[in-house]
Scaffold this motif. Structure first.
Motif, PDB file in Angstrom:
ATOM      1  N   PRO A 400       4.744  -9.617   5.892  1.00 43.29           N
ATOM      2  CA  PRO A 400       5.063  -8.255   5.457  1.00 43.29           C
ATOM      3  C   PRO A 400       6.094  -7.608   6.395  1.00 43.29           C
ATOM      4  N   PRO A 401       6.984  -6.757   5.843  1.00 44.81           N
ATOM      5  CA  PRO A 401       8.046  -6.154   6.659  1.00 44.81           C
ATOM      6  C   PRO A 401       7.516  -4.986   7.491  1.00 44.81           C
ATOM      7  N   ILE A 402       6.649  -5.304   8.430  1.00 46.93           N
ATOM      8  CA  ILE A 402       6.030  -4.242   9.218  1.00 46.93           C
ATOM      9  C   ILE A 402       6.519  -4.317  10.660  1.00 46.93           C
ATOM     10  N   ARG A 403       6.261  -3.253  11.386  1.00 43.53           N
ATOM     11  CA  ARG A 403       6.534  -3.187  12.818  1.00 43.53           C
ATOM     12  C   ARG A 403       5.221  -2.897  13.524  1.00 43.53           C
ATOM     13  N   LEU A 404       5.007  -3.594  14.639  1.00 39.98           N
ATOM     14  CA  LEU A 404       3.735  -3.464  15.351  1.00 39.98           C
ATOM     15  C   LEU A 404       3.979  -3.084  16.796  1.00 39.98           C
ATOM     16  N   LEU A 405       3.286  -2.085  17.274  1.00 42.35           N
ATOM     17  CA  LEU A 405       3.317  -1.771  18.696  1.00 42.35           C
ATOM     18  C   LEU A 405       1.913  -2.045  19.224  1.00 42.35           C
ATOM     19  N   LEU A 406       1.791  -3.081  20.029  1.00 44.67           N
ATOM     20  CA  LEU A 406       0.478  -3.549  20.473  1.00 44.67           C
ATOM     21  C   LEU A 406       0.329  -3.170  21.939  1.00 44.67           C
ATOM     22  N   LYS A 407      -0.428  -2.127  22.176  1.00 38.21           N
ATOM     23  CA  LYS A 407      -0.422  -1.486  23.488  1.00 38.21           C
ATOM     24  C   LYS A 407      -1.615  -1.883  24.344  1.00 38.21           C
ATOM     25  N   SER A 408      -1.335  -2.359  25.529  1.00 37.90           N
ATOM     26  CA  SER A 408      -2.405  -2.559  26.491  1.00 37.90           C
ATOM     27  C   SER A 408      -3.050  -1.212  26.776  1.00 37.90           C
ATOM     28  N   GLY A 409      -4.373  -1.226  26.932  1.00 35.72           N
ATOM     29  CA  GLY A 409      -5.082   0.018  27.185  1.00 35.72           C
ATOM     30  C   GLY A 409      -4.454   0.862  28.284  1.00 35.72           C
ATOM     31  N   ASN A 410      -3.959   0.202  29.318  1.00 36.17           N
ATOM     32  CA  ASN A 410      -3.525   0.949  30.503  1.00 36.17           C
ATOM     33  C   ASN A 410      -2.072   1.389  30.460  1.00 36.17           C
ATOM     34  N   PHE A 411      -1.344   1.007  29.440  1.00 34.45           N
ATOM     35  CA  PHE A 411       0.104   1.205  29.477  1.00 34.45           C
ATOM     36  C   PHE A 411       0.560   2.412  28.666  1.00 34.45           C
ATOM     37  N   GLY A 412       1.812   2.812  28.928  1.00 31.80           N
ATOM     38  CA  GLY A 412       2.442   3.896  28.172  1.00 31.80           C
ATOM     39  C   GLY A 412       2.142   5.251  28.810  1.00 31.80           C
ATOM     40  N   ASP A 413       3.071   6.205  28.644  1.00 31.19           N
ATOM     41  CA  ASP A 413       2.804   7.516  29.234  1.00 31.19           C
ATOM     42  C   ASP A 413       1.910   8.325  28.277  1.00 31.19           C
ATOM     43  N   PRO A 414       1.416   9.458  28.744  1.00 28.46           N
ATOM     44  CA  PRO A 414       0.437  10.197  27.925  1.00 28.46           C
ATOM     45  C   PRO A 414       0.957  10.627  26.552  1.00 28.46           C
ATOM     46  N   GLU A 415       2.278  10.739  26.397  1.00 29.44           N
ATOM     47  CA  GLU A 415       2.837  11.188  25.121  1.00 29.44           C
ATOM     48  C   GLU A 415       3.088  10.042  24.138  1.00 29.44           C
ATOM     49  N   LEU A 416       2.747   8.821  24.527  1.00 28.03           N
ATOM     50  CA  LEU A 416       3.194   7.643  23.761  1.00 28.03           C
ATOM     51  C   LEU A 416       2.867   7.709  22.263  1.00 28.03           C
ATOM     52  N   PHE A 417       1.697   8.231  21.908  1.00 28.16           N
ATOM     53  CA  PHE A 417       1.312   8.213  20.489  1.00 28.16           C
ATOM     54  C   PHE A 417       2.194   9.140  19.653  1.00 28.16           C
ATOM     55  N   ARG A 418       2.875  10.071  20.334  1.00 27.26           N
ATOM     56  CA  ARG A 418       3.811  10.955  19.623  1.00 27.26           C
ATOM     57  C   ARG A 418       5.234  10.406  19.664  1.00 27.26           C
ATOM     58  N   THR A 419       5.593   9.730  20.769  1.00 24.81           N
ATOM     59  CA  THR A 419       7.008   9.387  20.982  1.00 24.81           C
ATOM     60  C   THR A 419       7.371   7.951  20.579  1.00 24.81           C
ATOM     61  N   ALA A 420       6.380   7.073  20.484  1.00 25.44           N
ATOM     62  CA  ALA A 420       6.670   5.646  20.259  1.00 25.44           C
ATOM     63  C   ALA A 420       7.532   5.420  19.018  1.00 25.44           C
ATOM     64  N   TRP A 421       7.371   6.291  18.008  1.00 22.09           N
ATOM     65  CA  TRP A 421       8.024   6.105  16.704  1.00 22.09           C
ATOM     66  C   TRP A 421       9.530   6.252  16.808  1.00 22.09           C
ATOM     67  N   GLU A 422       9.990   6.975  17.846  1.00 21.43           N
ATOM     68  CA  GLU A 422      11.428   7.247  17.963  1.00 21.43           C
ATOM     69  C   GLU A 422      12.239   5.979  18.171  1.00 21.43           C
ATOM     70  N   VAL A 423      11.637   4.928  18.735  1.00 27.37           N
ATOM     71  CA  VAL A 423      12.398   3.696  18.977  1.00 27.37           C
ATOM     72  C   VAL A 423      11.980   2.561  18.037  1.00 27.37           C
ATOM     73  N   CYS A 424      11.177   2.891  17.020  1.00 25.43           N
ATOM     74  CA  CYS A 424      10.736   1.840  16.096  1.00 25.43           C
ATOM     75  C   CYS A 424      11.951   1.261  15.369  1.00 25.43           C
ATOM     76  N   PRO A 425      12.176  -0.058  15.466  1.00 25.06           N
ATOM     77  CA  PRO A 425      13.409  -0.628  14.894  1.00 25.06           C
ATOM     78  C   PRO A 425      13.385  -0.647  13.368  1.00 25.06           C
TER      79      PRO A 425
END
Ligand SMILES: Nc1ncnc2c1ncn2[C@@H]1O[C@H](COP(=O)(O)OP(=O)(O)O)[C@@H](O)[C@H]1O
Ligand SMILES: O=C(O)[C@@H](O)C(=O)COP(=O)(O)O
Length: 425
Positions: A400-425
């Motif tokens: 399927p033509p999907i994009r996946l961001l698979l995040k380690s529990g400890n990674f990413g800054d606190p805003e990641l769930f809001r900002t991650a989409w900005e770089v989705c290819p």
């Protein structure tokens, strides 16, 4: 065709993506294969082929069997060196899988007798450093970091020589930072191996230390390498980039499509990211699942309601604080709680993609990510742009033509769930 320079056996999926991202940042081409590859699977051209397993909390005999099968595949594909990827916080239990898997892989690459394993979990970009054999998470010892509360692999001992010593019958030795900084660290490392060290864990505080370690590796005998993303990146920095046969990017335009976050990680960082997320949220409750008060169908219906008003992202989460997790585990048992939640996360992801047209999927948690991609039936993932260090968008080579961001529990800054989409290819 020549094979990958590095064949990596990763004990979880987010860790595999983290390593692939670090290798790509260092100039190498990495791909991630999900699970032990089918015998005929052809690898896209790459410098680093990562097999992502789900063995971090598996019984040791299963972890060993799967790791050996993955390693045989990588060697058959022409991998130059094998690398055992474990967590930068050394997540494992005392009968855990890092030692037994290393011992099995040492036998596979050994020349008559088992090869030594050399590595370090130190990954400075993630704040993981090792000094005098002790692992630090930022400015805290591992045992004083939030990892002491991990739901499956609570880490209470920061002395990795001792931790690994409990997981193997073979001698574990430290390559201290001061020795790494002598005039001839390669000689010092060779001497350590000549005294019979079967496993060497090296101190490292900076990427420069990791580069020193990579430069000091023996060239006159086979070795098994191991560690987290940091040491793998140091190895990749020594390669000459070869940009011929660049893998094609699977075309898709998920940029404005429906977006879903599934979080099963209970790490302090994930809970911060959830606190900063201001979109709609649905609870995934293990006890309600166990008692039949909540089903995946209910969640799909509620998701569909949300998507009538927009593309999301919608968050579905079981993430909870340590006391709540303990309460759930006391009621259901640790493994049953995890199984219920992971199965629901996988089924929900599959239904969301098939029935609701979700094309952008952010999953928080290594085990949770493994459950989700397993349910989606994906094979090979290519590495896209990173939303945070160690958290790249992944692009399925097929399916399927999907994009996946698979995040380690400890990674990413606190805003990641809001900002991650900005770089989705
Ligand atoms: N509320 C909860 N109670 C008990 N276990 C939970 C809860 N939420 C998640 N879990 C389980 O905890 C584990 C978290 O591991 P994982 O997904 O690897 O996250 P991380 O990357 O933070 O380690 C999973 O097995 C998940 O199903
Ligand atoms: O090395 C790391 O810290 C990560 O690559 C990793 O393994 C993450 O595991 P989870 O925290 O279980 O996602």
């Amino acid at each position: 065709m020549t094979g990958p320079r590095l064949g990596v056996i990763a004990d979880d999926l987010t860790g595999a993506c983290d390593l692939a991202d670090a290798v790509r940042d260092a100039g190498g081409r990495a791909v991630v294969m999900l699970g032990v590859p089918e015998p005929g699977l052809r690898l896209p051209p790459c410098d680093c082929a990562v097999v992502a397993l789900r063995t971090r909390t598996a019984p040791a005999d299963i972890a060993v069997a799967e790791s050996v099968a993955a390693a045989r595949h990588l060697l058959a594909a022409g991998a130059g060196t094998l690398y055992q990827k474990y967590c930068s916080t050394f997540d494992s239990t005392d009968d855990g899988t890092i030692g037994p898997v290393a011992d099995a892989l040492r036998t596979l690459v050994g020349d008559g007798s088992p090869a030594p394993s050399i590595g370090t979990p130190a990954t400075p970009r993630a704040g993981r450093t090792q000094y005098q054999g002790h692992l630090f998470v930022g400015d805290r010892l591992l045992s004083e970091s939030p990892l002491r509360h991990h739901p499956l692999t609570p880490m209470h001992d920061p002395d990795l020589i001792r931790v690994l010593g409990r997981q193997t019958a073979h001698p574990v030795a430290l390559l201290p930072w001061a020795v790494l900084h002598t005039a001839d660290p390669a000689r010092a490392l060779a001497d350590l191996l000549d005294t019979g060290a079967a496993h060497v864990l090296a101190d490292a505080l900076t990427d420069d230390d990791l580069d020193r370690l990579a430069a000091a590796l023996p060239t006159d005998r086979p070795v098994l390498l191991g560690g987290a993303a940091g040491f793998a990146a140091a190895l990749a920095r020594r390669w000459t980039p070869d940009r011929t046969n660049e893998p094609p990017t699977h075309a898709a335009d998920p940029g404005t499509s429906r977006a879903l976050i599934i979080s099963g990680s209970c790490s302090a960082r994930t809970r911060e990211q959830i606190a900063h997320f201001d979109g709609p949220r649905l609870d995934l409750d293990a006890v309600a699942l166990a008692e039949g008060r909540l089903t995946v169908d209910d969640l799909v219906d509620r998701l569909a309601d949300h998507y009538r008003h927009g593309t999301g992202p919608v968050l579905v989460s079981s993430s909870a604080d340590p006391d709540t997790v303990r309460g759930t585990q006391d009621r259901l048992g640790r493994d049953r709680a995890a199984q219920l939640l992971e199965r629901a996360a996988g089924q929900l992801a599959a239904r969301a993609v098939q029935d609701l047209g979700v094309r952008r999927l952010l999953v928080a948690g290594g085990e949770t990510s493994g459950a989700v991609v397993g349910a989606l039936g994906l094979g090979v993932l290519q590495v896209g742009p990173a939303a945070a260090p160690g958290v790249p968008w992944m692009i399925p080579a097929e399916g399927p033509p999907i994009r996946l961001l698979l995040k380690s529990g400890n990674f990413g800054d606190p805003e990641l769930f809001r900002t991650a989409w900005e770089v989705c290819p």
